[in-house]
Design an enzyme around this catalytic site. Sequence first.
Site, PDB file in Angstrom:
ATOM      1  N   TYR A 116      46.572  34.805  50.773  1.00  0.00           N
ATOM      2  CA  TYR A 116      45.740  33.635  51.043  1.00  0.00           C
ATOM      3  C   TYR A 116      44.857  33.834  52.267  1.00  0.00           C
ATOM      4  O   TYR A 116      43.998  33.005  52.555  1.00  0.00           O
ATOM      5  CB  TYR A 116      46.628  32.401  51.234  1.00  0.00           C
ATOM      6  CG  TYR A 116      47.472  32.079  50.022  1.00  0.00           C
ATOM      7  CD1 TYR A 116      46.928  32.165  48.734  1.00  0.00           C
ATOM      8  CD2 TYR A 116      48.810  31.734  50.134  1.00  0.00           C
ATOM      9  CE1 TYR A 116      47.698  31.898  47.618  1.00  0.00           C
ATOM     10  CE2 TYR A 116      49.592  31.459  49.019  1.00  0.00           C
ATOM     11  CZ  TYR A 116      49.024  31.542  47.758  1.00  0.00           C
ATOM     12  OH  TYR A 116      49.783  31.287  46.647  1.00  0.00           O
TER      13      TYR A 116
ATOM     14  N   ASP B  75      52.463  39.737  52.313  1.00  0.00           N
ATOM     15  CA  ASP B  75      52.911  38.792  51.289  1.00  0.00           C
ATOM     16  C   ASP B  75      51.840  37.727  51.052  1.00  0.00           C
ATOM     17  O   ASP B  75      50.646  38.023  51.106  1.00  0.00           O
ATOM     18  CB  ASP B  75      54.256  38.172  51.702  1.00  0.00           C
ATOM     19  CG  ASP B  75      54.234  37.673  53.147  1.00  0.00           C
ATOM     20  OD1 ASP B  75      53.175  37.182  53.592  1.00  0.00           O
ATOM     21  OD2 ASP B  75      55.270  37.753  53.837  1.00  0.00           O
ATOM     22  N   SER B  76      52.271  36.488  50.796  1.00  0.00           N
ATOM     23  CA  SER B  76      51.304  35.430  50.481  1.00  0.00           C
ATOM     24  C   SER B  76      50.405  35.093  51.664  1.00  0.00           C
ATOM     25  O   SER B  76      49.283  34.621  51.473  1.00  0.00           O
ATOM     26  CB  SER B  76      52.038  34.169  50.015  1.00  0.00           C
ATOM     27  OG  SER B  76      52.919  33.700  51.018  1.00  0.00           O
ATOM     28  N   ILE B  77      50.884  35.306  52.880  1.00  0.00           N
ATOM     29  CA  ILE B  77      50.038  35.025  54.048  1.00  0.00           C
ATOM     30  C   ILE B  77      48.804  35.919  54.012  1.00  0.00           C
ATOM     31  O   ILE B  77      47.697  35.488  54.351  1.00  0.00           O
ATOM     32  CB  ILE B  77      50.835  35.233  55.349  1.00  0.00           C
ATOM     33  CG1 ILE B  77      52.070  34.329  55.378  1.00  0.00           C
ATOM     34  CG2 ILE B  77      49.956  34.957  56.568  1.00  0.00           C
ATOM     35  CD1 ILE B  77      52.960  34.532  56.586  1.00  0.00           C
ATOM     36  N   THR B  78      48.986  37.155  53.599  1.00  0.00           N
ATOM     37  CA  THR B  78      47.855  38.068  53.453  1.00  0.00           C
ATOM     38  C   THR B  78      47.036  37.742  52.210  1.00  0.00           C
ATOM     39  O   THR B  78      45.804  37.810  52.230  1.00  0.00           O
ATOM     40  CB  THR B  78      48.352  39.517  53.392  1.00  0.00           C
ATOM     41  OG1 THR B  78      49.051  39.821  54.607  1.00  0.00           O
ATOM     42  CG2 THR B  78      47.205  40.490  53.209  1.00  0.00           C
TER      43      THR B  78
END
Length: 269
Positions: free
Chosen positions: A88, A83-86
């Site tokens: 960013y 998700d966004s962790i990946t």
Amino acid sequence: LLLSVVFAIASWFVMSHNIGFIPLLAHKSDASKTSAKVSPTQSTAPPPHNQHQQFRRRNVSLMYAYQDRKELESRPSIFFLGDSITAYGVQERGYVSIITSKYVNRSDVVARGYPGYNSRWILEGVLDNIFQNNPGLHPDLAVVFFGANDACIPETPQHVPLEEYVSNLRRIVESIQKYYSERNATHQKFHSLTKPPYIIFISPPPVVPDHWVEKMKEMGRYTGVVTRDLETTRKYARAVVELGASMNIPVLDFNSYCLQFDKSIKLEN
């Protein structure tokens, strides 16, 4: 930056022309390009040891780029899906950027991060499109990192029930394995690809609600409702660990690591 550009162009030239060495940045006069005659009495031995550093300094302007084609073709690759962790994670000091830096010239790193996505949405055509639109993608290692959004409170559209979340992770793994197995069997040009990628799970990190609210306010996205909590995310992290054990898939328990590393994060129980 200039050197990086020059070396990139040289590497491309080596690959496209199937040659070995290319001299770069040879700052030598035209006279030095002509072959010098060596008299019978002139020594052709290497310079004495005490002159070695001076010899290197005089010739440091002559660089060579060499690229082994076979080595490049066999270079392993790492695929990050999340998700966004990946998403960013590709930024400065992001975990994908760190991995890329650590394995530079040893492996290729490909990241597909989708901000706001959960394990359900990634299975709704997105995962299939990644494979179909990238036929050359065959990672040796696939890292699956979902759960931070799945663990939102049930009132939010991102929420995925725990049982479905576990099922979705299993389906993601099976989809990756099935795709590469079928591709190897049906496409003769991929005959050398004999096995699907090695897979690793990462558990969702813990959530500190107070910090999360502060961040949402800074971004202008706080609605007055706290959609995440530490205990719920912890349950999803435990489920990832249990699923990995049942499927014989290694799990990087990021949740537990964070809780052990930062003693200020306290579980309610």
